[in-house]
Motif scaffolding. Structure first.
Motif, PDB file in Angstrom:
ATOM      1  N   UNK A 236       0.851  -1.176   0.000  1.00  0.00           N
ATOM      2  CA  UNK A 236       0.000   0.000   0.000  1.00  0.00           C
ATOM      3  C   UNK A 236       0.889   1.230   0.000  1.00  0.00           C
ATOM      4  N   UNK A 237       0.680   2.103  -0.980  1.00  0.00           N
ATOM      5  CA  UNK A 237       1.505   3.288  -1.146  1.00  0.00           C
ATOM      6  C   UNK A 237       0.747   4.527  -0.680  1.00  0.00           C
ATOM      7  N   UNK A 238       1.482   5.499  -0.169  1.00  0.00           N
ATOM      8  CA  UNK A 238       0.899   6.786   0.203  1.00  0.00           C
ATOM      9  C   UNK A 238       1.963   7.860   0.044  1.00  0.00           C
ATOM     10  N   UNK A 239       1.505   9.097  -0.048  1.00  0.00           N
ATOM     11  CA  UNK A 239       2.442  10.194  -0.176  1.00  0.00           C
ATOM     12  C   UNK A 239       2.075  11.123  -1.309  1.00  0.00           C
ATOM     13  N   UNK A 240       2.993  12.001  -1.713  1.00  0.00           N
ATOM     14  CA  UNK A 240       2.718  12.982  -2.759  1.00  0.00           C
ATOM     15  C   UNK A 240       2.245  12.316  -4.052  1.00  0.00           C
ATOM     16  N   UNK A 241       1.197  12.888  -4.641  1.00  0.00           N
ATOM     17  CA  UNK A 241       0.675  12.367  -5.899  1.00  0.00           C
ATOM     18  C   UNK A 241      -0.332  11.257  -5.753  1.00  0.00           C
ATOM     19  N   UNK A 242      -0.588  10.824  -4.515  1.00  0.00           N
ATOM     20  CA  UNK A 242      -1.511   9.720  -4.279  1.00  0.00           C
ATOM     21  C   UNK A 242      -2.695  10.227  -3.471  1.00  0.00           C
ATOM     22  N   UNK A 243      -3.884  10.064  -4.010  1.00  0.00           N
ATOM     23  CA  UNK A 243      -5.099  10.444  -3.282  1.00  0.00           C
ATOM     24  C   UNK A 243      -5.488   9.272  -2.386  1.00  0.00           C
ATOM     25  N   UNK A 244      -5.279   9.449  -1.096  1.00  0.00           N
ATOM     26  CA  UNK A 244      -5.529   8.344  -0.169  1.00  0.00           C
ATOM     27  C   UNK A 244      -4.383   7.360  -0.231  1.00  0.00           C
ATOM     28  N   UNK A 245      -4.630   6.212  -0.824  1.00  0.00           N
ATOM     29  CA  UNK A 245      -3.595   5.195  -0.981  1.00  0.00           C
ATOM     30  C   UNK A 245      -3.676   4.592  -2.382  1.00  0.00           C
ATOM     31  N   UNK A 246      -2.622   3.903  -2.757  1.00  0.00           N
ATOM     32  CA  UNK A 246      -2.573   3.172  -4.019  1.00  0.00           C
ATOM     33  C   UNK A 246      -1.949   1.818  -3.747  1.00  0.00           C
TER      34      UNK A 246
END
Length: 203
Positions: free
Chosen positions: A147-157
C-alpha cells in the motif's frame, strides 16, 4: 562457425541494434515522456508503453523508457542478463549513453535480483539530492502487494514491489534516495523516493 556464419551473426546483431526504435520519433517520444511523467507524478499508477522494442530481455516498456530518458549525457548501468552484447549495441545506437559502473550511474537497468544491493547506487547529497540514480526494474516476476501513500496519491494506491523492505528503507532517507520505474511487458509504474509504503495484509 565458418567465416560466412560469423558475418551472418554480425549482420544479425547489427540489424537488432538498428531495430526497435520509435516508428515516429517525435510523437512517440512525446507520448512516452508524458506517460513516464504521469507515472512518476502518480505513484502506483500503471501506464502502457508499446511504441518501442529492444533485444531480449529488454521489455517494450523498458525500451521506451530508455529511448525517452537516456541519452549521451546520462550514464547508464546494465545489470545481470540485461548486460549483453545485443542490448549494449541497441543502447549505443539508439541512446548513445555511456555504460558505467553502478556507483556512477544516473540510470540503471536490470531485474531487481541483478540490481541489488541497491545501496550501491547514488542517492544524492544534502546539497544536491537530485544527483541520484533512477532504477529501471525490468522484471516479469511478481512482487509483494504493498500500500503506497504520499505525494501524488489520493488516499492510498496499490503496487507489487520486489523488496518492500528496501523500498521502505529508501523512503526513510528522503529527500535522499533513488527513484524506481517498474517495467513489465508493455506496462510501467513508478515509485519515487517520496512514496511511503507498507506491505498489504492478505486475508
Amino acid at each position: 562457425m565458418t567465416p560466412a556464419d560469423d558475418i551472418a551473426h554480425d549482420d544479425l546483431e547489427a540489424g537488432q541494434a538498428l531495430d526497435g526504435g520509435f516508428a515516429d520519433p517525435a510523437r512517440d517520444a512525446a507520448r512516452a515522456f508524458r506517460a513516464v511523467l504521469d507515472a512518476m507524478a502518480r505513484p502506483g499508477t500503471t501506464v502502457t508503453l508499446d511504441a518501442a522494442r529492444g533485444p531480449a530481455p529488454l521489455s517494450p516498456a523498458a525500451a521506451a523508457v530508455l529511448l525517452t530518458l537516456v541519452d549521451r549525457t546520462t550514464p547508464l548501468h546494465l545489470a545481470g542478463a540485461h548486460d549483453n552484447p545485443a542490448v549494449r549495441a541497441w543502447v549505443a545506437f539508439h541512446c548513445g549513453a555511456p555504460l558505467v559502473a553502478a556507483a556512477d550511474a544516473a540510470f540503471a537497468l536490470g531485474t531487481w535480483a541483478a540490481l541489488v544491493p541497491a545501496d550501491r547506487f547514488a542517492i544524492g547529497t544534502p546539497e544536491y539530492p537530485d544527483r541520484s540514480a533512477t532504477l529501471i526494474v525490468d522484471d516479469p516476476a511478481e512482487g509483494a502487494p504493498c500500500t503506497l501513500s504520499g505525494p501524488g496519491i489520493r488516499g492510498t494506491a496499490q503496487a507489487l514491489l520486489p523488496d518492500p523492505a528496501a523500498f521502505a528503507a529508501n523512503h526513510a532517507r528522503f529527500p535522499l534516495g533513488w527513484d524506481a520505474i517498474l517495467t513489465r511487458g508493455r506496462t510501467l509504474a513508478a515509485v519515487p523516493r517520496s512514496t511511503a509504503l507498507r506491505e498489504t495484509e492478505v486475508c
